[in-house]
Motif scaffolding. Structure first.
Motif, PDB file in Angstrom:
ATOM      1  N   SER A  78       0.859  -1.128   0.255  1.00 17.22           N
ATOM      2  CA  SER A  78       0.017   0.095  -0.155  1.00 17.22           C
ATOM      3  C   SER A  78       0.839   1.323   0.009  1.00 17.22           C
ATOM      4  CB  SER A  78      -0.760   0.001   1.158  1.00 17.22           C
ATOM      5  OG  SER A  78      -0.063  -0.113   2.402  1.00 17.22           O
ATOM      6  N   GLY A  79       0.397   2.381  -0.178  1.00 17.07           N
ATOM      7  CA  GLY A  79       1.180   3.445  -0.278  1.00 17.07           C
ATOM      8  C   GLY A  79       2.084   3.824  -1.440  1.00 17.07           C
ATOM      9  N   LEU A  80       1.278   3.265  -2.512  1.00 17.14           N
ATOM     10  CA  LEU A  80       2.182   3.269  -3.701  1.00 17.14           C
ATOM     11  C   LEU A  80       2.224   4.835  -4.497  1.00 17.14           C
ATOM     12  CD1 LEU A  80       1.298   0.064  -5.753  1.00 17.14           C
ATOM     13  CD2 LEU A  80       3.289   0.806  -4.760  1.00 17.14           C
ATOM     14  N   ALA A  81       1.138   5.587  -4.273  1.00 20.01           N
ATOM     15  CA  ALA A  81       1.130   6.778  -4.687  1.00 20.01           C
ATOM     16  C   ALA A  81       2.477   7.625  -4.107  1.00 20.01           C
ATOM     17  CB  ALA A  81      -0.157   7.388  -4.453  1.00 20.01           C
ATOM     18  N   ARG A  82       2.439   7.539  -2.797  1.00 14.59           N
ATOM     19  CA  ARG A  82       3.640   8.153  -2.166  1.00 14.59           C
ATOM     20  C   ARG A  82       4.862   7.789  -2.634  1.00 14.59           C
ATOM     21  NH1 ARG A  82       4.970   6.413   2.949  1.00 14.59           N
ATOM     22  NH2 ARG A  82       3.496   5.128   3.108  1.00 14.59           N
ATOM     23  N   TYR A  83       5.117   6.551  -2.825  1.00 22.41           N
ATOM     24  CA  TYR A  83       6.356   5.831  -3.373  1.00 22.41           C
ATOM     25  C   TYR A  83       6.658   6.350  -4.698  1.00 22.41           C
ATOM     26  CZ  TYR A  83       9.349   2.124  -4.961  1.00 22.41           C
ATOM     27  OH  TYR A  83      10.488   1.377  -5.770  1.00 22.41           O
ATOM     28  N   TYR A  84       5.685   6.167  -5.677  1.00 21.04           N
ATOM     29  CA  TYR A  84       5.828   6.680  -6.878  1.00 21.04           C
ATOM     30  C   TYR A  84       6.310   8.385  -6.954  1.00 21.04           C
ATOM     31  CZ  TYR A  84       5.406   1.963  -8.838  1.00 21.04           C
ATOM     32  OH  TYR A  84       5.640   0.665  -9.012  1.00 21.04           O
ATOM     33  N   ALA A  85       5.296   8.616  -6.482  1.00 23.25           N
ATOM     34  CA  ALA A  85       5.512  10.273  -6.474  1.00 23.25           C
ATOM     35  C   ALA A  85       6.881  10.781  -5.936  1.00 23.25           C
ATOM     36  CB  ALA A  85       4.453  11.183  -5.653  1.00 23.25           C
ATOM     37  N   ALA A  86       7.275  10.175  -4.737  1.00 22.48           N
ATOM     38  CA  ALA A  86       8.587  10.370  -4.206  1.00 22.48           C
ATOM     39  C   ALA A  86       9.796  10.159  -5.173  1.00 22.48           C
ATOM     40  CB  ALA A  86       8.777  10.011  -2.701  1.00 22.48           C
ATOM     41  N   LEU A  87       9.551   8.965  -5.829  1.00 20.08           N
ATOM     42  CA  LEU A  87      10.675   8.501  -6.734  1.00 20.08           C
ATOM     43  C   LEU A  87      10.683   9.296  -7.827  1.00 20.08           C
ATOM     44  CD1 LEU A  87      12.241   5.800  -6.089  1.00 20.08           C
ATOM     45  CD2 LEU A  87      10.847   4.483  -7.777  1.00 20.08           C
ATOM     46  N   LEU A  88       9.631   9.713  -8.416  1.00 21.11           N
ATOM     47  CA  LEU A  88       9.658  10.733  -9.367  1.00 21.11           C
ATOM     48  C   LEU A  88      10.155  12.186  -9.181  1.00 21.11           C
ATOM     49  CD1 LEU A  88       6.313   9.956 -11.273  1.00 21.11           C
ATOM     50  CD2 LEU A  88       8.629   9.995 -12.479  1.00 21.11           C
ATOM     51  N   ALA A  89       9.735  12.425  -7.996  1.00 19.34           N
ATOM     52  CA  ALA A  89      10.290  13.952  -7.648  1.00 19.34           C
ATOM     53  C   ALA A  89      11.833  13.890  -7.490  1.00 19.34           C
ATOM     54  CB  ALA A  89       9.797  14.345  -6.516  1.00 19.34           C
ATOM     55  N   PHE A  90      12.325  12.736  -6.990  1.00 18.24           N
ATOM     56  CA  PHE A  90      13.659  12.441  -6.625  1.00 18.24           C
ATOM     57  C   PHE A  90      14.547  12.621  -7.754  1.00 18.24           C
ATOM     58  CE2 PHE A  90      17.131   9.570  -6.596  1.00 18.24           C
ATOM     59  CZ  PHE A  90      17.825  10.085  -5.608  1.00 18.24           C
ATOM     60  N   MET A  91      13.965  11.827  -8.820  1.00 22.81           N
ATOM     61  CA  MET A  91      14.802  11.760 -10.178  1.00 22.81           C
ATOM     62  C   MET A  91      14.527  13.217 -10.723  1.00 22.81           C
ATOM     63  SD  MET A  91      13.994   9.501 -13.382  1.00 22.81           S
ATOM     64  CE  MET A  91      12.561  10.643 -14.117  1.00 22.81           C
ATOM     65  N   GLY A  92      13.821  14.038 -10.688  1.00 25.03           N
ATOM     66  CA  GLY A  92      13.654  15.392 -11.114  1.00 25.03           C
ATOM     67  C   GLY A  92      14.878  16.039 -10.422  1.00 25.03           C
ATOM     68  N   SER A  93      14.892  15.973  -8.895  1.00 22.31           N
ATOM     69  CA  SER A  93      15.839  16.831  -8.412  1.00 22.31           C
ATOM     70  C   SER A  93      17.271  16.350  -8.744  1.00 22.31           C
ATOM     71  CB  SER A  93      15.717  16.483  -6.972  1.00 22.31           C
ATOM     72  OG  SER A  93      14.304  16.299  -6.299  1.00 22.31           O
ATOM     73  N   ILE A  94      17.461  15.049  -9.166  1.00 21.80           N
ATOM     74  CA  ILE A  94      18.756  14.772  -9.344  1.00 21.80           C
ATOM     75  C   ILE A  94      19.063  15.381 -10.688  1.00 21.80           C
ATOM     76  CG2 ILE A  94      20.224  12.627 -10.160  1.00 21.80           C
ATOM     77  CD1 ILE A  94      20.320  12.864  -7.259  1.00 21.80           C
ATOM     78  N   ILE A  95      18.348  15.149 -11.780  1.00 22.54           N
ATOM     79  CA  ILE A  95      18.630  15.781 -13.018  1.00 22.54           C
ATOM     80  C   ILE A  95      18.688  17.364 -12.903  1.00 22.54           C
ATOM     81  CG2 ILE A  95      17.383  16.532 -15.151  1.00 22.54           C
ATOM     82  CD1 ILE A  95      16.096  13.546 -14.780  1.00 22.54           C
ATOM     83  N   GLY A  96      17.921  17.984 -11.820  1.00 17.31           N
ATOM     84  CA  GLY A  96      18.069  19.172 -11.368  1.00 17.31           C
ATOM     85  C   GLY A  96      19.512  19.855 -10.949  1.00 17.31           C
ATOM     86  N   ILE A  97      20.054  19.023 -10.143  1.00 20.66           N
ATOM     87  CA  ILE A  97      21.233  19.187  -9.488  1.00 20.66           C
ATOM     88  C   ILE A  97      22.379  19.010 -10.515  1.00 20.66           C
ATOM     89  CG2 ILE A  97      23.131  18.203  -8.238  1.00 20.66           C
ATOM     90  CD1 ILE A  97      21.285  17.397  -6.139  1.00 20.66           C
TER      91      ILE A  97
END
Lengths: 154, 820
Positions: free
Chosen positions: B104-123
């Protein structure tokens, strides 16, 4: 304080206070007054009603609604209305700031127009700041009355 | 070729945008959302691919009047990192749905994972120091959410908090370092360029270094940035959060804690390398990196859990990269860039394999696993490639980059005078590598030997779980066979961006054909590792026994001790400041306000006027004010609360009259109305206060001192402010009087100022009123429901609940106040 003297006085005083408040709001741009003072004064009128007739009077006596005796005051429909009022007030204030943006002026710029030859007044000046002041008025009433009715109910 | 702004913006924003709509995706796609994530990552990867070979800065004006712009810098190094993040991201998203099946909690999981990927590309792509810092902290936040994915598990919460404290804390060091850097850079990059523009600084590395040294800030800035990089990249002694972070689901470990987030520190060290390359740089980063490499390799051998082994091994390899970048020679840059590339491929694969093992066998303990090659033949084959690459065994990819490190350690003395470190660096590098070989063989041994009896029902993993590690292993194999291919494709571009004197060297790697010191070192490391492998268990036990006998040697022990101490102190402080008694709050707030105000006066050398010139008070005003003073005295001696409040309001009304006398009708009106309202509210509240209560002498003394302090502060403030008032009409006052009618259309200047000239301020105050009302409402609603079933009704309260359902006995308001 729900004595006969208090109630009788309140019946006479409250309308006067309300009219004074509204005149302060409208005249505020040229004479002493303004949205904030008018708002606080209006709240005071409501507080007089509360003190003279009790917290439920507005719902039961004025609006003619049935009050469910078991519910908590913070969920009164009147309190809901107060909450809505300050939301509406904020919306008016922000909205009056956004309109100039659409007309390519900075946020919250104000202007006014002078109308000549209006019946009764002859010379009438309408300032756009009145809309903002109305927002201030609504937020102050809504905010203060929410606080007072909820704290008072405690 | 300059990069394209639209493409760069799309790459950075796409993951965040999709993260925002993840809840909707979950509703329509369910567990298949992972594939949508993979599509986003692949989209970013493809877009980044179009920028291949480009270099330069692009910017999007954001607030032009403040020179704030979104600035991006694209070069080989940035592209390498962003491509790795999006590429491995796509594979991890592909792997996730099967692994996270039924959670359960997959929405949180995928949202955080995507935001994380965006942040890394941002850095990777950001060129502005502030933007880098923001993305930097965003990765920490996403990491917190992902490590703490199992919110009901205490160890997972502990690990998430630890990672958050360490990495966000490190980020704050980076922020201070950035501010100092920008402070110095202002003069170097010149006017017209933002002082926060990292790309502009990188264009003038020598001038920047000179300016930093002249300001005496070189070592402090270097130290601050090093602390930040060390926390992010898990360098000794701040490495301890990484093994704990393994509480996260395995795809998260593969993505964040092997390939991307932990590499942010390394990436950043590589990025600023040209700015700071010097003897201090070598001493700091080469030492730090080699120490981490060796200590974490030792700890990896001591690990009992496969993910713990991989976590320590990751820290150790990060040490290797940091050490590589630590050496200022071109070989150092080659080590850092090439190993970052190799490690991302093989370590992500290893984590995904660890996930498969845990998923199919139900355990992660090393001593419960063995002989898995019968049940997991494909996995065993993939593991052989990537584990041998991790161990640096020729001809696998890890060998080439490790060989470069050995070369860099040997060469270090050619560039700088390092004293005894001259021979210590190579020795430590070889020593650490022996353990790398050991734990790599141990991981591979999971698939060989006898299968324990407890492992009798190992399932075959679904094909979809195998795809991602297979792709990574295949890439590792390609790099192993033809390392020059990877070098030509992307690594060389990364080296050009991180080298101290770029464009002077072309990199060549391959299997050695003749003897060199580096070849000898490799032979010693691998030979010793293989020879020592039969004694693995005794080495494992002896390393484990060290922290048990001397607990303070472990960094985790220090973390726990510090956190416990801070928690205790915090609780103690809270009981003093925040104890639920209104008088305590009032005491602290008033004292703090007074002390701060007085300190401000002292700090600005404000002199209290000694001569009160022109003190002529008209008689009516003097009368009114003295009446107010009498009322003030009467309040203190009043014998009941009601009498006190009524007397207090005399004071208030006198002030209103004073305003009238001072010809300020607006103020007077406000004061009158507010005074009335406050009086009524006081009278409502006073009923709840007990008639009389015992007050200790100490409290009386405290209250008296506080009153005197508040009074004195107010007095001094009035004296100072009235004295500082300019003589005559100030420019701003004149402006308002002159412009009120023509521009505001109102005669009442106060009102025109409030609603026209300064209406933004008024808007802010309106928000304050609204927020105050909402807070009071919330407090009272929550108090009323305090002891009841909180969870059941919380939704009801939020949803306005007209005609509410709670059944609380209402107080009888009608009878209130009849005693008056």
């Amino acid at each position: 304080m729900t004595t006969v003297i208090m109630r009788t006085t309140a019946r006479i005083v409250v309308p006067i206070v309300l009219i004074v408040a509204i005149s302060l709001l409208i005249e505020g741009h040229n004479l002493p007054g303004g949205g904030f003072i008018a708002g606080v004064l209006t709240s005071t009128a409501f507080v007089i009603v509360y003190i003279a007739f009790g917290l439920d009077f507005l719902e039961r006596g004025v609006l003619g609604r049935d009050v469910d005796p078991g519910k908590t005051p913070s969920r009164d429909r009147v309190v809901v209305a107060y909450r809505r009022l300050f939301t509406v007030g904020l919306a008016i204030a922000v909205g009056s700031g956004l309109v100039p943006l659409a007309l390519d002026h900075p946020f919250l710029s104000q202007s006014y127009i002078v109308l000549e030859g209006v019946p009764l007044y002859h010379h009438l000046e309408i300032a756009s700041a009145l809309a903002f002041d109305l927002g201030v008025y609504c937020v102050v009433i809504g905010g203060l009355l929410t606080i007072i009715s909820v704290v008072g109910a405690e | 070729m300059p990069p394209e702004l639209s493409v760069v913006l799309a790459v950075v924003t796409a993951p965040f945008a999709v993260a925002g709509v993840t809840p909707l995706l979950i509703r329509s796609l369910g567990e298949k959302t992972g594939y949508a994530g993979a599509a986003v990552a692949a989209f970013c990867f493809a877009l980044l691919g179009t920028q291949y070979g480009s270099e330069g800065t692009v910017e999007l004006a954001w607030i032009p009047s403040l020179e704030v712009a979104l600035r991006f810098y694209v070069d080989g190094w940035a592209l390498l990192f962003a491509l790795l993040a999006s590429g491995i991201g796509a594979l991890v998203f592909l792997y996730s749905p099967a692994y996270m099946h039924g959670e359960s909690g997959l929405a949180r999981y995928y949202a955080a994972l995507l935001a994380f990927m965006g942040s890394i590309i941002g850095i990777a792509l950001a060129a502005d120091l502030i933007a880098i810092f923001l993305f930097w902290e965003l990765t920490s936040l996403c990491s917190f959410v992902l490590i703490g994915f199992h919110t009901d598990d205490a160890s997972s919460q502990y690990a998430a908090r630890m990672a958050m404290l360490v990495t966000v804390g490190g980020g704050l060091f980076v922020l201070v370092g950035f501010l100092l850097l920008a402070f110095v850079a202002g003069d170097v990059v010149g006017p017209g360029t933002s002082a926060f523009d990292l790309a502009a600084m990188l264009n003038r590395p020598d001038e920047m270094q000179t300016a930093l040294r002249e300001a005496g800030l070189f070592v402090p800035v270097l130290g601050l940035l090093a602390v930040g990089a060390a926390t992010k990249s898990a360098q000794v002694p701040l490495h301890f959060w990484l093994p704990n972070a393994m509480a996260a689901p395995t795809p998260v470990s593969a993505f964040l804690h092997s390939a991307t987030m932990v590499k942010v520190g390394v990436y950043f060290v590589g990025r600023i390398r040209p700015l700071f390359a010097s003897l201090e740089w070598v001493m700091l980063f080469a030492t730090l990196g080699l120490a981490t490499m060796t200590i974490c390799a030792l700890l990896a051998v001591a690990a009992t859990d496969i993910k713990e082994l991989l976590a320590y091994s990751t820290a150790s390899h990060l040490g290797l990269m940091i050490a590589g970048f630590g050496f200022t020679s071109i070989v150092g840059a080659e080590t850092g860039v090439f190993h970052l590339f190799n490690h991302a491929l093989f370590k992500a694969a290893l984590f995904l394999i660890a996930g498969i093992i845990a998923h199919e066998t139900g355990t992660r303990r090393l001593d419960e696993l063995g002989g898995l090659r019968h049940d997991l033949p494909v996995t065993a084959f993939l593991t052989a490639i990537v584990a041998l690459s991790m161990g640096g065994i020729p001809p696998f990819s890890g060998f080439y980059s490790k060989e470069l490190l050995f070369e860099a350690t040997v060469e270090a003395s050619h560039h700088h005078d390092l004293g005894p470190l001259d021979w210590l660096y190579p020795v430590v590098a070889v020593f650490g590598s022996i353990f790398t070989v050991l734990y790599s063989l141990r991981f591979l041994a999971l698939f060989f030997g006898r299968q324990p009896d407890s492992l009798d029902h190992v399932h075959r993993p679904p094909v979809i779980l195998l795809v991602s590690p297979a792709v990574l292993a295949a890439l590792t194999a390609v790099v192993s066979i033809d390392p020059e291919l990877a070098v030509r494709a992307i690594v060389q571009a990364g080296i050009d961006a991180t080298a101290v004197d770029p464009g002077t060297h072309e990199m060549h790697v391959g299997l050695p054909t003749s003897y060199s010191p580096a070849v000898g070192m490799s032979a010693v490391a691998i030979g010793s590792g293989v020879l020592a492998y039969p004694f693995y268990d005794s080495i494992h036990r002896s390393i484990r026994s060290i922290p048990r006998t001397v607990p303070p040697i472990g960094a985790n022990w220090w973390y726990d001790a510090i956190i416990e101490r801070l928690t205790d102190d915090g609780a103690w402080l809270a009981s003093r400041v925040h104890n639920g008694l209104l008088r305590t709050y009032a005491t602290w707030t008033l004292t703090a306000t007074c002390v701060l105000a007085l300190a401000g006066f002292v700090a600005t050398d404000a002199a209290i006027p000694t001569a009160l010139a022109g003190l002529d008070v008209p008689i009516p005003a003097a009368l009114v004010l003295s009446l107010a003073v009498v009322a003030g005295l009467a309040v203190v001696t009043a014998d009941s609360h009601v009498a006190g409040i009524l007397t207090l309001s005399i004071l208030g009304f006198m002030i209103a009259i004073f305003y009238i006398l001072a010809s300020a009708p607006d103020l007077a009106l406000t004061q009158l109305v507010v005074e009335t309202l406050v009086l009524v509210i006081f009278l409502l509240v006073v009923e709840e206060i007990p008639e009389y209560y015992e007050v200790s002498l100490g409290r009386i003394a405290r209250d008296a001192a506080l009153s005197v302090l508040v009074g004195a502060t107010a007095f001094i403030t009035v004296l100072l402010t009235t004295d500082a008032r300019p003589v005559g009409e100030s420019a701003i006052a004149r402006y308002y009087t002159e412009h009120a009618v023509p521009e505001g259309g109102g005669q009442n200047i106060v009102n025109v100022i409030l609603v026209d000239f300064r209406s933004f301020d008024t808007l802010g105050e309106l928000v304050v009123i609204a927020v105050a009302a909402i807070s009071i409402l919330t407090l009272i609603v929550m108090r009323a429901r305090g002891d009841e079933t909180r969870s059941d009704e919380s939704s009801v309260a939020i949803e306005d609940a007209e005609g509410g359902s709670a059944n609380e006995p209402r107080e009888s308001h009608e009878t209130r106040g009849e005693s008056e």
